[in-house]
Design a protein around this motif. Structure first.
Motif, PDB file in Angstrom:
ATOM      1  N   TYR A  74       0.755  -0.972  -0.046  1.00  0.00           N
ATOM      2  CA  TYR A  74      -0.426  -0.298   0.084  1.00  0.00           C
ATOM      3  C   TYR A  74       0.979   1.346  -0.160  1.00  0.00           C
ATOM      4  O   TYR A  74       1.501   1.512   0.621  1.00  0.00           O
ATOM      5  CB  TYR A  74      -0.888   0.194   1.215  1.00  0.00           C
ATOM      6  CG  TYR A  74      -1.926  -1.054   1.109  1.00  0.00           C
ATOM      7  CD1 TYR A  74      -3.723  -0.712   0.797  1.00  0.00           C
ATOM      8  CD2 TYR A  74      -1.616  -2.417   1.389  1.00  0.00           C
ATOM      9  CE1 TYR A  74      -4.487  -1.065   0.216  1.00  0.00           C
ATOM     10  CE2 TYR A  74      -3.183  -3.524   1.694  1.00  0.00           C
ATOM     11  CZ  TYR A  74      -4.213  -2.760   1.349  1.00  0.00           C
ATOM     12  OH  TYR A  74      -4.633  -3.602   1.400  1.00  0.00           O
ATOM     13  N   LEU A 109      -2.644  -5.929  10.935  1.00  0.00           N
ATOM     14  CA  LEU A 109      -4.123  -6.424  10.038  1.00  0.00           C
ATOM     15  C   LEU A 109      -3.926  -6.947   8.952  1.00  0.00           C
ATOM     16  O   LEU A 109      -3.257  -7.153   8.492  1.00  0.00           O
ATOM     17  CB  LEU A 109      -4.509  -5.177   9.973  1.00  0.00           C
ATOM     18  CG  LEU A 109      -4.501  -4.582   8.484  1.00  0.00           C
ATOM     19  CD1 LEU A 109      -5.437  -4.969   7.753  1.00  0.00           C
ATOM     20  CD2 LEU A 109      -4.206  -3.371   8.740  1.00  0.00           C
ATOM     21  N   ASP A 111      -6.116  -7.408   5.965  1.00  0.00           N
ATOM     22  CA  ASP A 111      -7.000  -7.263   4.779  1.00  0.00           C
ATOM     23  C   ASP A 111      -7.559  -7.435   3.688  1.00  0.00           C
ATOM     24  O   ASP A 111      -9.070  -8.892   4.321  1.00  0.00           O
ATOM     25  CB  ASP A 111      -6.744  -5.653   4.307  1.00  0.00           C
ATOM     26  CG  ASP A 111      -8.515  -4.852   4.018  1.00  0.00           C
ATOM     27  OD1 ASP A 111      -8.933  -5.212   2.594  1.00  0.00           O
ATOM     28  OD2 ASP A 111      -8.002  -3.128   3.919  1.00  0.00           O
ATOM     29  N   LYS A 134      -9.921  -8.218   9.284  1.00  0.00           N
ATOM     30  CA  LYS A 134     -11.428  -8.183   7.818  1.00  0.00           C
ATOM     31  C   LYS A 134     -11.580  -9.179   6.988  1.00  0.00           C
ATOM     32  O   LYS A 134     -10.794 -10.218   7.037  1.00  0.00           O
ATOM     33  CB  LYS A 134     -11.159  -6.902   6.980  1.00  0.00           C
ATOM     34  CG  LYS A 134     -10.594  -5.663   7.706  1.00  0.00           C
ATOM     35  CD  LYS A 134     -10.614  -4.567   6.409  1.00  0.00           C
ATOM     36  CE  LYS A 134      -9.950  -3.444   7.186  1.00  0.00           C
ATOM     37  NZ  LYS A 134      -9.381  -1.942   5.452  1.00  0.00           N
ATOM     38  N   TRP A 153     -12.483   0.836   7.477  1.00  0.00           N
ATOM     39  CA  TRP A 153     -10.512   1.307   6.864  1.00  0.00           C
ATOM     40  C   TRP A 153      -9.924   1.583   8.709  1.00  0.00           C
ATOM     41  O   TRP A 153     -10.853   2.332   9.473  1.00  0.00           O
ATOM     42  CB  TRP A 153     -10.423   2.473   6.728  1.00  0.00           C
ATOM     43  CG  TRP A 153      -8.710   2.702   6.594  1.00  0.00           C
ATOM     44  CD1 TRP A 153      -8.094   3.656   6.373  1.00  0.00           C
ATOM     45  CD2 TRP A 153      -7.982   1.599   5.554  1.00  0.00           C
ATOM     46  NE1 TRP A 153      -6.761   3.507   5.778  1.00  0.00           N
ATOM     47  CE2 TRP A 153      -6.775   2.491   5.130  1.00  0.00           C
ATOM     48  CE3 TRP A 153      -8.614   1.126   3.725  1.00  0.00           C
ATOM     49  CZ2 TRP A 153      -6.101   2.006   4.557  1.00  0.00           C
ATOM     50  CZ3 TRP A 153      -7.638   0.463   3.433  1.00  0.00           C
ATOM     51  CH2 TRP A 153      -6.224   1.159   3.683  1.00  0.00           C
ATOM     52  N   ILE A 154      -9.193   0.547   9.177  1.00  0.00           N
ATOM     53  CA  ILE A 154      -8.420   0.879  10.463  1.00  0.00           C
ATOM     54  C   ILE A 154      -7.274   2.200  10.198  1.00  0.00           C
ATOM     55  O   ILE A 154      -6.023   2.231   9.400  1.00  0.00           O
ATOM     56  CB  ILE A 154      -8.202  -0.657  11.195  1.00  0.00           C
ATOM     57  CG1 ILE A 154      -9.154  -1.741  10.798  1.00  0.00           C
ATOM     58  CG2 ILE A 154      -6.685  -0.016  12.104  1.00  0.00           C
ATOM     59  CD1 ILE A 154      -7.940  -2.866  10.821  1.00  0.00           C
ATOM     60  N   PHE A 156      -4.447   3.493  12.504  1.00  0.00           N
ATOM     61  CA  PHE A 156      -3.561   3.608  13.958  1.00  0.00           C
ATOM     62  C   PHE A 156      -2.704   4.598  13.954  1.00  0.00           C
ATOM     63  O   PHE A 156      -2.433   5.107  13.116  1.00  0.00           O
ATOM     64  CB  PHE A 156      -2.158   2.768  13.274  1.00  0.00           C
ATOM     65  CG  PHE A 156      -2.816   0.451  13.106  1.00  0.00           C
ATOM     66  CD1 PHE A 156      -2.943  -0.037  13.520  1.00  0.00           C
ATOM     67  CD2 PHE A 156      -3.012   0.076  10.980  1.00  0.00           C
ATOM     68  CE1 PHE A 156      -3.255  -0.976  13.566  1.00  0.00           C
ATOM     69  CE2 PHE A 156      -3.372  -0.976  11.171  1.00  0.00           C
ATOM     70  CZ  PHE A 156      -3.399  -0.871  11.607  1.00  0.00           C
TER      71      PHE A 156
END
Ligand code: PRP
Ligand code: GUN
Ligand code: MG
Length: 173
Positions: A74, A109, A111, A134, A153-154, A156
């Motif tokens: 990402y 996480l 996703d 997720k 959307w987490i 942080f």
């Protein structure tokens, strides 16, 4: 990706901000679960997000051998091609008998599960833990603490800061 396509974060829509305090609690909860599943020879953090939970879990479980798998996908909030910038060291691979047995992989996480799938292919017998999951990524992890919906959307604590929040009711401020 064209300019007009929404990012993964915009597509997710529902914000889930996590404070340092909450993150620490969730990492401690993860450590409790993992403590019942070990012992583990070493922790492998998936950078960069996995570094923070890996430090907390390693402290709780008394683990001092810590390695990294460095994966980038990402760019802020848009997912691109997965790039493995660094794999596990030969020393860690030997500890895990070549397949990852007795090794603990940690990420913040899962996703879509793309990153998880990649590390699983590298170390199929390792235990893979993430703090948050997720639904699409959930089948990839052995242990996680909190499931959030795919459209979440987490945020942080290391990516965010305190800022003014307007009141819910228009004009109430
Ligand atoms: O299940 P997936 O869809 O693959 O997404 C999960 C991955 O995405 C984020 O990492 P990112 O690639 O953003 O890098 P970072 O950890 O350096 O922030 C997160 O830390 C996970 O590693
Ligand atoms: N910060 C953050 N990074 C991600 N990478 C993939 N999904 C997420 C998410 O929900 N939050
Ligand atoms: Mg990551």
């Amino acid at each position: 990706m064209t300019q007009s396509e929404p990012t993964e974060q915009k597509r997710a829509g529902r914000p889930f901000p996590v404070s340092w305090d909450q993150f620490h609690r969730d990492c401690r909860a993860l450590s409790w679960r993992l403590n019942e599943l070990g012992p583990f020879h070493a922790v492998i953090a998936i950078t960069r997000g996995g570094l923070v939970p890996a430090a907390i879990v390693a402290r709780e479980l008394g683990l001092r051998v810590i390695d990294t798998v460095c994966i980038a996908s990402y760019e802020h909030d848009k997912q691109g091609e997965l790039q493995v910038l660094k794999g596990v060291s030969d020393q860690t691979a030997t500890l895990g008998g070549g397949t990852g047995k007795g090794l603990l992989i940690i990420d913040d996480l899962v996703d879509t599960g793309k990153t998880g799938r990649m590390v699983r292919s590298m170390l199929p017998d390792a235990h893979f833990a993430a703090v948050y999951a997720k639904p699409k990524g959930r089948p990839l992890v052995d242990t996680f603490i909190t499931e959030v919906s795919q459209d979440t959307w987490i945020f942080f604590p290391w990516d965010t800061g305190l800022s003014f929040q307007p009141p819910l009711k228009d004009g109430a401020g």
